[in-house]
Motif scaffolding. Structure first.
Motif, short mmCIF file in Angstrom:
data_model
loop_
_atom_site.label_atom_id
_atom_site.label_comp_id
_atom_site.label_asym_id
_atom_site.label_seq_id
_atom_site.Cartn_x
_atom_site.Cartn_y
_atom_site.Cartn_z
N ILE A 325 0.84 -1.20 0.00
CA ILE A 325 0.00 0.00 0.00
C ILE A 325 0.88 1.26 0.00
CG2 ILE A 325 -1.77 1.28 1.27
CD1 ILE A 325 -2.82 -1.36 2.33
N GLU A 326 1.95 1.24 0.80
CA GLU A 326 2.86 2.40 0.83
C GLU A 326 3.46 2.67 -0.54
OE1 GLU A 326 4.48 2.24 5.48
OE2 GLU A 326 5.58 1.21 3.89
N GLY A 327 3.89 1.58 -1.21
CA GLY A 327 4.44 1.74 -2.55
C GLY A 327 3.41 2.34 -3.51
N MET A 328 2.16 1.84 -3.39
CA MET A 328 1.09 2.36 -4.24
C MET A 328 0.84 3.84 -3.97
SD MET A 328 -0.34 -0.12 -6.11
CE MET A 328 -1.97 0.61 -6.32
N ILE A 329 0.96 4.23 -2.69
CA ILE A 329 0.73 5.64 -2.35
C ILE A 329 1.80 6.52 -3.00
CG2 ILE A 329 0.75 7.31 -0.44
CD1 ILE A 329 -0.63 5.20 1.28
N VAL A 330 3.05 6.02 -3.01
CA VAL A 330 4.12 6.79 -3.66
C VAL A 330 3.82 6.93 -5.16
CG1 VAL A 330 6.57 6.83 -4.24
CG2 VAL A 330 5.85 6.14 -1.96
N LEU A 331 3.37 5.82 -5.79
CA LEU A 331 3.03 5.89 -7.22
C LEU A 331 1.84 6.83 -7.45
CD1 LEU A 331 3.46 2.20 -8.46
CD2 LEU A 331 5.00 4.14 -8.74
N ASN B 37 17.73 2.98 -11.94
CA ASN B 37 16.71 2.24 -11.20
C ASN B 37 17.25 1.93 -9.81
OD1 ASN B 37 14.79 0.57 -10.18
ND2 ASN B 37 14.72 -0.84 -11.93
N VAL B 38 16.82 2.72 -8.80
CA VAL B 38 17.30 2.46 -7.44
C VAL B 38 16.47 1.38 -6.77
CG1 VAL B 38 18.28 4.75 -7.05
CG2 VAL B 38 15.92 4.30 -6.41
N GLY B 39 15.50 0.82 -7.51
CA GLY B 39 14.61 -0.18 -6.92
C GLY B 39 15.06 -1.62 -7.12
N LEU B 40 16.34 -1.83 -7.53
CA LEU B 40 16.83 -3.20 -7.75
C LEU B 40 16.56 -4.10 -6.55
CD1 LEU B 40 20.36 -2.88 -9.42
CD2 LEU B 40 18.13 -3.16 -10.47
N GLU B 41 16.75 -3.53 -5.34
CA GLU B 41 16.55 -4.30 -4.11
C GLU B 41 15.15 -4.94 -4.10
OE1 GLU B 41 18.87 -4.52 -1.72
OE2 GLU B 41 17.77 -5.26 0.03
N GLY B 42 14.14 -4.13 -4.43
CA GLY B 42 12.77 -4.64 -4.42
C GLY B 42 12.56 -5.70 -5.50
N GLY B 94 11.77 4.61 -8.38
CA GLY B 94 12.58 3.50 -7.87
C GLY B 94 12.29 3.20 -6.41
N LEU B 95 12.07 4.27 -5.63
CA LEU B 95 11.75 4.09 -4.21
C LEU B 95 10.45 3.32 -4.06
CD1 LEU B 95 12.65 7.58 -2.71
CD2 LEU B 95 13.81 5.41 -2.31
N ALA B 96 9.47 3.63 -4.93
CA ALA B 96 8.20 2.91 -4.90
C ALA B 96 8.44 1.42 -5.15
CB ALA B 96 7.23 3.49 -5.92
N LEU B 97 9.37 1.11 -6.07
CA LEU B 97 9.68 -0.30 -6.37
C LEU B 97 10.23 -1.02 -5.14
CD1 LEU B 97 11.36 -0.60 -9.87
CD2 LEU B 97 8.99 -0.94 -9.23
N ILE B 98 11.07 -0.31 -4.35
CA ILE B 98 11.63 -0.92 -3.14
C ILE B 98 10.49 -1.33 -2.21
CG2 ILE B 98 13.12 -0.59 -1.13
CD1 ILE B 98 14.66 1.50 -2.74
N LEU B 99 9.55 -0.38 -1.99
CA LEU B 99 8.43 -0.66 -1.10
C LEU B 99 7.56 -1.78 -1.64
CD1 LEU B 99 7.47 2.98 -0.12
CD2 LEU B 99 8.05 1.17 1.49
N LEU B 100 7.26 -1.71 -2.96
CA LEU B 100 6.40 -2.74 -3.57
C LEU B 100 7.06 -4.11 -3.46
CD1 LEU B 100 5.02 -1.04 -6.81
CD2 LEU B 100 3.75 -1.65 -4.75
#
Lengths: 345, 306
Positions: A325-331, B37-42, B94-100
């Motif tokens: 959900i947090e990721g979706m909020i950022v998007l 792409n800083v989201g590699l971790e995710g 990319g930050l969103a990718l980490i969280l996702l």
């Protein structure tokens, strides 16, 4: 009726953005369905437990204290285009330095020792942020990677400290001794865990707002973030900005760390950061890098967290859904940006 | 420390290096085209989870690998949609990718495997090259890795060749260096960047799959433990050269293997100091190699036709 009038006027970018967001929302519902639960029930628990009952609101407020402080730090750095992802490490080192200073401070009168304790935490965070700032200013090292590496180093350092020099006198658990009562932030309301950290966070909001909106330094930050070339042309040195803002940002994270220890846990222990680092970034983005909105966004994310905890306890939906959900909020924040940009064009 | 110790160290260093190698190679191509792409971790987390889930479901690690590639490519596509197509801030996307990635892998893991006692994951077996694998010293060092390890090394050489010797490589470099000129030459800038970003995602997916089905046997939440970020540091330190990435990934892998194997020799030093070794190395590498003329000039800058 109205939507059919509005939709065709959207440009292609906005439509793609909304489409992606819509698919994302459907995927989220799909995940909940996959866990065998009804999305409506999940939403009801999430909102009911996180935002609408007394205990939930109190818990959400407790969690929003460190999130607000750390979120303010992220706001400062991001405004200058400096991506401080190192909140977690700065928070840990701040808390650790302050706890290490506690034995020296506790004999002093409380009116002196408590502010000094908070200052020690702030300093610890500033130093940890400053290392990344130095590497960026001096060598041009990417601050995202630098701050994240410093996070992992800080986690290991604290893991060693609470098993070594800072371990409790009885030596049983990997944690520090409890802080003396004179070093604890007082509880504001009986029957809750809500401490005077709330006041510290509110004061920090005002201070950061003043810095951002009313000071020359704040102006320099914004110019550097919006247009580095113009900033350089105007006599602002990007290296100085990067170093100083990472120190300041780290200082606020360090303050968040010691406020969390002094106001809530009472001691340094493993895992007390609990995902505050990455959520603080989402908070800052959702507040659109405006310090006034940071506490509101922090409360929103805290409620989401507290509500998700209840969801995981009461239903089959696992807790990590909160990060989705947090990721979706950022998007969603990015989509919002595209829509406003389209409007301005 | 004898020769046996050294070959053991180097061989396990190679194993530690492979996940970094895949993720960093993909990121190199992405960055060369101008997309960070800083989201590699995710993505690696999702790859690691999918590989385990689908290895168990299909009974073959290759089924798991395929799922990891597809999952990684899907997240790469998502990043491309925002960073390339919609031209928003690449770092925020990319930050969103980490969280996702953190959320999806943890969610899936608890949903699929919660409450199950330890199960056998059909992982990748070491290749048995007969006589070669039985050679003393050289056998364990060179001829007894997983098939994926050799694939990674081949890819490093292949990508280096493509980037420096072919028209395709020139196209990718042009898009990352001077998108305007590339556009005038008739290259569809956004399409090239999109494909490179998807490729980068798929490669990070493979890196994650190697971690959970070859290096270790199973998924643990947050198991990537910063390797996604170290992979980005590898790209910078290798100055965006695929062969350099191979060398740097090996250095990091050996450092990681060394910190584990050196711990017993120094019982008086807290083990946490050894664990920080690769991270400290990454910091030093960043500071040493940051200002490089190989940095793609248009990195993180979206291209708008004017």
């Amino acid at each position: 009726m109205k939507s059919s009038l509005v939709l065709p006027s959207l440009d292609r970018d906005s439509r793609v953005a909304l489409l992606v967001l819509g698919i994302g929302a459907l995927a989220l519902l799909g995940l909940i369905a996959l866990a065998g639960e009804s999305p409506l029930r999940i939403l009801a628990i999430l909102i009911g437990e996180g935002f609408l009952n007394r205990a939930g609101i109190a818990d959400s407020l407790v969690r929003s204290i460190p999130l607000t402080l750390a979120g303010l730090g992220v706001v400062l750095a991001f405004r200058a285009g400096v991506f401080n992802i190192g909140v977690e490490g700065q928070l840990l080192i701040g808390a650790a330095l302050a706890v290490a200073c506690a034995p020296i401070l506790s004999p002093l009168p409380s009116a002196l020792s408590l502010p000094l304790l908070l200052l020690a935490g702030t300093l610890g965070g500033a130093v940890w942020g400053g290392i990344a700032g130095f590497l960026k200013a001096r060598f041009g090292a990417n601050e995202i990677i630098a701050t994240i590496m410093l996070n992992y180093i800080a986690i290991q350092m604290v893991s060693w400290l609470i098993r070594g020099p800072l371990q409790e006198a009885s030596g049983i658990f990997p944690r520090s001794d409890k802080l003396a009562n004179s070093l604890r932030l007082p509880i504001l309301f009986d029957g809750t865990r809500l401490s005077a950290g709330l006041i510290v966070a509110a004061l920090a909001c005002v201070a950061v707002w003043f810095l951002v909106a009313r000071s020359r330094y704040g102006y320099a930050l914004t110019v550097t973030g919006k247009n580095p070339d113009a900033a350089r042309y105007g006599g602002i040195r990007p290296g100085v900005i990067a170093f100083s803002v990472l120190c300041l940002s780290g200082a606020l994270a360090g303050l968040a760390g010691i406020v969390e220890v002094s106001g809530l846990h009472g001691r340094l222990q493993e895992g007390f950061v609990g995902g505050i680092g990455i959520t603080a970034i989402a908070v800052a983005l959702l507040a659109r890098l405006n310090p006034i909105w940071v506490p509101v966004a922090a409360f929103g994310f805290s409620g989401l967290y507290v509500g998700s905890d209840s969801v995981a306890r009461l239903t089959e939906v696992p807790f990590p859904l909160v990060h989705v959900i947090e990721g979706m909020i950022v998007l969603a924040f990015l989509v919002l940006q595209i829509l406003t940009m389209a409007k301005e064009r | 420390m004898d020769l046996m110790f050294l070959t053991g160290l180097l061989a396990s260093g190679v194993r530690f290096a492979i996940p970094l190698l895949f993720a960093a190679l993909g990121e190199t191509i992405g960055q060369k085209s101008g997309v960070l792409n800083v989201g590699l971790e995710g993505i690696m987390l999702v790859g690691a989870f999918l590989a385990v889930a689908f290895s168990v479901a299909t009974g073959s690690p290759w089924g798991g690998l395929l799922a990891a590639i597809l999952g990684g490519a899907a997240l790469g596509l998502l990043h491309g949609l925002f960073a390339v197509r919609l031209k928003v801030d690449q770092i925020v996307s990319g930050l969103a990718l980490i969280l996702l990635g953190l959320g999806l892998s943890g969610f899936g893991y608890r949903l699929v495997f919660a409450g199950q006692p330890s199960m056998r994951v059909p992982g990748f077996d070491r290749l048995d090259l007969g006589v070669l694998s039985d050679l003393p010293l050289l056998g364990p060092l060179l001829f007894s890795h997983h098939a994926l390890a050799y694939l990674g090394i081949l890819l490093a050489v292949g990508l280096w060749w493509i980037m420096t010797r072919t028209g395709l490589g020139l196209t990718i470099r042009a898009v990352g260096e001077n998108p305007k000129a590339a556009d005038s030459a008739g290259i569809d800038v956004d399409k090239v960047r999109m494909l490179c970003t998807i490729f980068g995602g798929a490669m990070a997916g493979i890196g994650g799959a190697y971690l959970s089905t070859a290096q270790l046997a199973g998924f643990v939440e947050d198991m990537v433990a910063g390797r996604g970020f170290i992979a980005i540091a590898c790209v910078v330190f290798a100055r965006w050269n695929p062969l350099g990435v191979l060398a740097v990934a090996l250095i990091f892998g050996i450092a990681d293997a060394a910190q584990i194997r050196l711990q017993p020799f120094f019982p008086q030093v807290p083990y946490q100091f050894f664990v920080t070794l690769p991270y400290v190395l990454a910091l030093v590498a960043l500071a040493g190699a940051a200002r490089s003329s190989n940095l793609p000039a248009a990195l993180t800058q979206p291209y708008r036709k004017s």
